[in-house]
Write an enzyme that holds these catalytic residues in place. Sequence first.
Site, PDB file in Angstrom:
ATOM      1  N   ASN A   1      -2.920  -1.011  -1.071  1.00  9.41           N
ATOM      2  CA  ASN A   1      -2.680   0.416  -1.874  1.00  9.41           C
ATOM      3  C   ASN A   1      -1.204   0.817  -1.275  1.00  9.41           C
ATOM      4  OD1 ASN A   1      -3.174   2.928  -3.023  1.00  9.41           O
ATOM      5  ND2 ASN A   1      -3.166   3.989  -1.042  1.00  9.41           N
TER       6      ASN A   1
ATOM      7  N   HIS B   1       1.156   4.226  -0.662  1.00 12.94           N
ATOM      8  CA  HIS B   1       1.094   5.619  -0.439  1.00 12.94           C
ATOM      9  C   HIS B   1       2.672   6.311  -0.304  1.00 12.94           C
ATOM     10  CE1 HIS B   1      -0.615   9.279   0.737  1.00 12.94           C
ATOM     11  NE2 HIS B   1       0.212   9.420   1.610  1.00 12.94           N
TER      12      HIS B   1
ATOM     13  N   ASP C   1      -6.070   6.328   3.304  1.00 15.04           N
ATOM     14  CA  ASP C   1      -4.515   6.329   3.731  1.00 15.04           C
ATOM     15  C   ASP C   1      -4.600   5.911   5.233  1.00 15.04           C
ATOM     16  OD1 ASP C   1      -3.967   6.781   1.070  1.00 15.04           O
ATOM     17  OD2 ASP C   1      -3.894   9.070   1.412  1.00 15.04           O
TER      18      ASP C   1
ATOM     19  N   SER D   1       4.574   3.555   1.680  1.00  9.36           N
ATOM     20  CA  SER D   1       3.953   2.461   2.719  1.00  9.36           C
ATOM     21  C   SER D   1       3.081   1.674   1.853  1.00  9.36           C
ATOM     22  CB  SER D   1       2.992   3.268   3.739  1.00  9.36           C
ATOM     23  OG  SER D   1       3.660   3.993   4.626  1.00  9.36           O
TER      24      SER D   1
HETATM   25  C1  GRF Z   1       2.609   6.384  -6.684  1.00  3.99           C
HETATM   26  O1  GRF Z   1       3.848   7.421  -5.983  1.00  3.99           O
HETATM   27  C2  GRF Z   1       2.097   5.884  -5.522  1.00  3.99           C
HETATM   28  O2  GRF Z   1       2.518   5.866  -4.276  1.00  3.99           O
HETATM   29  C3  GRF Z   1       0.662   6.798  -5.402  1.00  3.99           C
HETATM   30  O3  GRF Z   1       0.534   7.430  -6.730  1.00  3.99           O
HETATM   31  C4  GRF Z   1       1.822   7.177  -7.369  1.00  3.99           C
HETATM   32  C5  GRF Z   1       1.535   6.367  -8.809  1.00  3.99           C
HETATM   33  O4  GRF Z   1       2.606   6.337  -9.309  1.00  3.99           O
HETATM   34  N1  GRF Z   1      -0.305   6.347  -4.890  1.00  3.99           N
HETATM   35  P1  GRF Z   1       2.519   5.022 -10.661  1.00  3.99           P
HETATM   36  O5  GRF Z   1       1.464   5.281 -11.496  1.00  3.99           O
HETATM   37  O6  GRF Z   1       2.696   3.680 -10.131  1.00  3.99           O
HETATM   38  O7  GRF Z   1       3.961   5.437 -11.432  1.00  3.99           O
END
Ligand code: GRF
Length: 224
Positions: free
Chosen positions: A112, A114, A150, A141
């Site tokens: 994932n 984050h 997370d 991260s």
């Molecule tokens: C990103 O900021 C990611 O870190 C978080 O959700 C957002 C997704 O953005 N988990 P995208 O759909 O990849 O533009």
Amino acid sequence: MTATARLPIVILISGRGSNLASIIECAASGVLDVDIRAVISNRPAAVGLRLAEGAGIPAGVIDHTGYSGRTAFEHALRERIDACQPELVVLAGFMRLLTAGFVAHYHGRMLNIHPSLLPALPGLDTHRRALEAGLAEHGASVHFVTADMDGGPVLLQGRVPVCDGDTPATLAGRVLEQEHRIYPLAIQWFASGRIFLDENCHIYFDGNRLTRPRDLATEIPLPC
Ligand code: GRF
């Protein structure tokens, strides 16, 4: 690496898909050795689905609102993922909490991204919270997914300064640039066998136990 040696992956999204786009771009340019078998969204309106289709990647929806509960939704999701036989599942803005059972099925093969320097600021709205807390530094991260939301082991981070006059939107933009660098790099580490999670949730990088996350500032980003 030949095309047949590419790591099969499935990417889960819920929205915009900018991280998905960066992964597609790096794979298309030949520096990220993955075969994106499918992109699956839990939301039918996710813009990222159109991105995937435009790139010729099978894109599908498992709409969580169409299931009686989390268990039924996850059952359908797992079936769809496993039909693609991925070696890695990539959460790229996938906005559903996953149960411990689901996560355990993908132990060591689900990542994932984050938007914070974990363990700081788990959860939502990280950019506003970073500003409210007066942090001097913020970032993103990449971590292995565990049942602890997370809270899984972090393998790579990208840092940005918090600047005078920043708004959540300006800060988010700066962090997003880091996201688009760290995620393809972390996935390539996994694809090339450099990174591994053991049963005790310890990360190994090039065979050595990782005691703190790698920092993009001291790495060579993928040229894509
Ligand atoms: C990103 O900021 C990611 O870190 C978080 O959700 C957002 C997704 O953005 N988990 P995208 O759909 O990849 O533009």
